[in-house]
Design a protein around this motif. Structure first.
Motif, PDB file in Angstrom:
ATOM      1  N   LYS A  83       0.827  -1.199   0.000  1.00 55.54           N
ATOM      2  CA  LYS A  83       0.000   0.000   0.000  1.00 55.54           C
ATOM      3  C   LYS A  83       0.865   1.253   0.000  1.00 55.54           C
ATOM      4  N   ALA A  84       0.362   2.295  -0.639  1.00 57.85           N
ATOM      5  CA  ALA A  84       1.097   3.562  -0.702  1.00 57.85           C
ATOM      6  C   ALA A  84       1.331   4.104   0.709  1.00 57.85           C
ATOM      7  N   ASP A  85       2.558   4.604   0.949  1.00 58.98           N
ATOM      8  CA  ASP A  85       2.887   5.150   2.265  1.00 58.98           C
ATOM      9  C   ASP A  85       3.122   6.660   2.230  1.00 58.98           C
ATOM     10  N   GLY A  86       3.064   7.252   1.027  1.00 57.32           N
ATOM     11  CA  GLY A  86       3.270   8.690   0.910  1.00 57.32           C
ATOM     12  C   GLY A  86       4.720   9.113   0.987  1.00 57.32           C
ATOM     13  N   GLN A  87       5.597   8.194   1.279  1.00 56.93           N
ATOM     14  CA  GLN A  87       7.022   8.499   1.406  1.00 56.93           C
ATOM     15  C   GLN A  87       7.797   7.971   0.207  1.00 56.93           C
ATOM     16  N   ARG A  88       7.758   6.664   0.025  1.00 57.66           N
ATOM     17  CA  ARG A  88       8.473   6.027  -1.084  1.00 57.66           C
ATOM     18  C   ARG A  88       7.533   5.443  -2.132  1.00 57.66           C
ATOM     19  N   ILE A  89       6.387   4.947  -1.684  1.00 58.41           N
ATOM     20  CA  ILE A  89       5.386   4.408  -2.599  1.00 58.41           C
ATOM     21  C   ILE A  89       4.241   5.411  -2.666  1.00 58.41           C
ATOM     22  N   TRP A  90       4.015   5.955  -3.847  1.00 62.30           N
ATOM     23  CA  TRP A  90       3.097   7.064  -4.029  1.00 62.30           C
ATOM     24  C   TRP A  90       1.846   6.680  -4.820  1.00 62.30           C
ATOM     25  N   THR A  91       0.736   7.346  -4.496  1.00 59.68           N
ATOM     26  CA  THR A  91      -0.409   7.421  -5.403  1.00 59.68           C
ATOM     27  C   THR A  91      -0.237   8.719  -6.189  1.00 59.68           C
ATOM     28  N   TYR A  92      -1.201   9.031  -7.054  1.00 59.77           N
ATOM     29  CA  TYR A  92      -1.109  10.277  -7.817  1.00 59.77           C
ATOM     30  C   TYR A  92      -1.123  11.493  -6.890  1.00 59.77           C
ATOM     31  N   ARG A  93      -1.809  11.403  -5.754  1.00 57.45           N
ATOM     32  CA  ARG A  93      -1.858  12.542  -4.832  1.00 57.45           C
ATOM     33  C   ARG A  93      -0.478  12.825  -4.254  1.00 57.45           C
ATOM     34  N   ASP A  94       0.225  11.766  -3.890  1.00 55.88           N
ATOM     35  CA  ASP A  94       1.577  11.941  -3.348  1.00 55.88           C
ATOM     36  C   ASP A  94       2.524  12.469  -4.419  1.00 55.88           C
ATOM     37  N   ALA A  95       2.338  11.974  -5.654  1.00 53.81           N
ATOM     38  CA  ALA A  95       3.231  12.370  -6.747  1.00 53.81           C
ATOM     39  C   ALA A  95       3.074  13.832  -7.123  1.00 53.81           C
ATOM     40  N   MET A  96       1.954  14.443  -6.728  1.00 51.73           N
ATOM     41  CA  MET A  96       1.725  15.860  -7.037  1.00 51.73           C
ATOM     42  C   MET A  96       2.375  16.800  -6.034  1.00 51.73           C
ATOM     43  N   VAL A  97       2.723  16.287  -4.872  1.00 48.52           N
ATOM     44  CA  VAL A  97       3.303  17.158  -3.837  1.00 48.52           C
ATOM     45  C   VAL A  97       4.591  16.533  -3.278  1.00 48.52           C
TER      46      VAL A  97
END
Length: 470
Positions: free
Chosen positions: A153-167
């Motif tokens: 699952k995306a963790d916002g640190q190393r594994i991103w969803t599109y939302r993480d990839a935007m910021v």
């Protein structure tokens, strides 16, 4: 006593807020319920802010290739924080614009988490309090969210969803993009142009698999030429985050498993509709694979309950949602006795698809392969960007426009484009299909010179052996 309205819309994305506006224009007392920010995913975390990022990478690409235009730029660089900040400000500006539209149209905005609470009833949780709304009709426009890999699952640190990839807080050095649909290819294009080492993994045999095969092939060559590594017929077996990145086990086309280390991973493998825990089951609203089943006007099988946008299934596009919102609002008004509206059911065959990468991709209607499968005898035309004066002057001479016609009737069955600004050009063919235009009208249309749009004309002429400039 609950607050009473003619219509309540659950969700304020491009489907929901447009439906609310159209309903208000038609005289319906309307409320809209939103749990996060007006404008939904598209405006705040999707369509708009990603285009702001892609505009930055496009300009950066031109700066780093300034010599091709006779210009000199020394040591170009960028500030990632400022790049992200610009994107967020663009989203913020449009969010404020939607707020203004709600006020202008006298639409009541109710903040909170909405749940269907019975026939014509919606319960909105606002922290510790609950607000009850009542309406004869309710439109569900709750949208969708990014699909996670079940084993990572995306963790916002190393594994991103599109939302993480935007910021991003840091620029990826080596990026793995899982999935080669529009979202995956757009982020791959952005980060590659900004200097990252990018790899795309796709389970199917080609990237952008919903597009015409010739477009997919062209894009594969173009992205490879730009330095992006493409792995088709491949899958992710395992992802493990480490102190410095992500260790990925990839099963390649030959069946072998190899491992590689990446600084970051973007997961772009589709979406999950937001249909859980909103009261659908209790009312008997039917779903299929999580998506709400509707007719061409947005009606569900339950009287007074409508659904539009991503929550109803493919194609998962903002403009499809907006159009469905207008159709549903007009159908509701018509059912209430308004004789001035005449809604038509949604025709998904006339919905354009766009990918805002470099180069861009745009299409509408049937691919050549799908048209053949459907039994049509075809006339197919193709015209390259290298044959267009404006494209050469722009320094954008790579790409082509392809048109597919029914050989018997001249019906435009499909149009497929790859190259600079094709996401703007495609609308000409969308209008043509909506008006049921044949090749005859398109041939007689005068296209301004010099423009990229002339290639649309030439592609039509080419299908009938009449191309003038190639």
């Amino acid at each position: 006593m609950p607050d009473t309205y003619d219509l309540v819309v659950l969700g304020s994305g491009p489907g929901g807020y447009v439906a609310a506006i159209r309903a208000a224009q038609l005289g319906l007392k309307t409320a809209i319920v939103e749990r996060e920010r007006l404008g939904g995913i598209c405006l705040n975390w999707g369509c708009i802010p990603t285009k702001a990022l892609l505009r930055t990478s496009e300009i950066y690409h031109y700066i780093t290739h300034a010599d091709a235009y006779g210009l000199s730029v020394e040591k170009p660089s960028f500030d990632l924080a400022k790049v992200v900040d610009r994107s967020r400000k663009v989203a913020g500006q449009l969010n404020a614009g939607v707020k203004g539209l709600m006020k202008k149209n006298k639409i009541t905005v109710v903040e909170g988490v909405g749940t269907l609470a019975g026939k014509g009833k919606l319960s909105v949780k606002q922290g510790d309090q609950t607000v009850e709304l009542q309406a004869r009709d309710i439109i569900i426009a709750t949208g969708a969210r990014a699909r996670d890999l079940p084993f990572a699952k995306a963790d916002g640190q190393r594994i991103w969803t599109y939302r993480d990839a935007m910021v991003p807080k840091e620029m990826p050095s080596k990026l793995l993009v899982i999935g080669s649909g529009a979202i995956g290819v757009e982020f791959a294009s952005f980060y590659n142009d900004m200097g990252a080492d990018v790899t795309i993994v796709e389970m199917l045999d080609r990237i952008l698999p919903v597009e015409d095969a010739e477009v997919s092939d062209f894009m594969a060559k173009a992205l490879t030429k730009q330095g992006i590594k493409l792995l088709t017929k491949a899958s992710i077996e395992k992802l493990e985050t480490t102190a410095g990145g992500v260790n990925a086990a990839l099963k390649t086309a030959d069946g072998k498993t190899e491992t590689a280390e990446y600084s970051h991973v973007i997961v772009a493998i589709g979406i999950v509709p937001n249909t859980e825990n909103i009261g659908l089951e209790e009312l008997g609203v039917q779903t299929e694979k999580g998506h709400i089943k509707t007719d061409g006007f947005g009606r569900t099988g339950v009287e007074g309950v409508w659904a539009i946008g991503d929550v109803t299934g493919a194609p998962w596009l903002a403009h499809k949602a907006s159009h469905e919102g207008v159709i549903a609002a007009e159908a509701i008004a018509q059912a209430r006795g308004n004789k001035d509206v005449h809604p038509h059911p949604m025709n998904k065959a006339n919905i354009p698809g766009c990918t805002y990468s470099r180069p861009q991709v745009a299409s509408v209607g049937l691919t050549e392969a799908k048209a053949k499968e459907a039994g049509y005898a075809l006339k197919v035309g193709k015209f390259p960007f290298i044959g267009n004066g404006k494209a050469i002057a722009l320094g954008e001479a790579e790409g082509f426009i392809k048109t597919v016609f029914d050989a018997k009737t001249g019906e435009l069955l499909g149009a497929h484009m790859v190259g600079a600004e094709v996401t703007e050009l495609i609308q000409g063919y969308v209008v043509a299909r909506t008006m049921e235009t044949t090749e005859a009208e398109l041939m007689e249309t005068v296209f301004a010179h010099p423009t990229l749009s002339e290639m649309m004309h030439e592609s039509v002429l080419s299908a009938y052996g009449r191309a003038l400039h190639f």
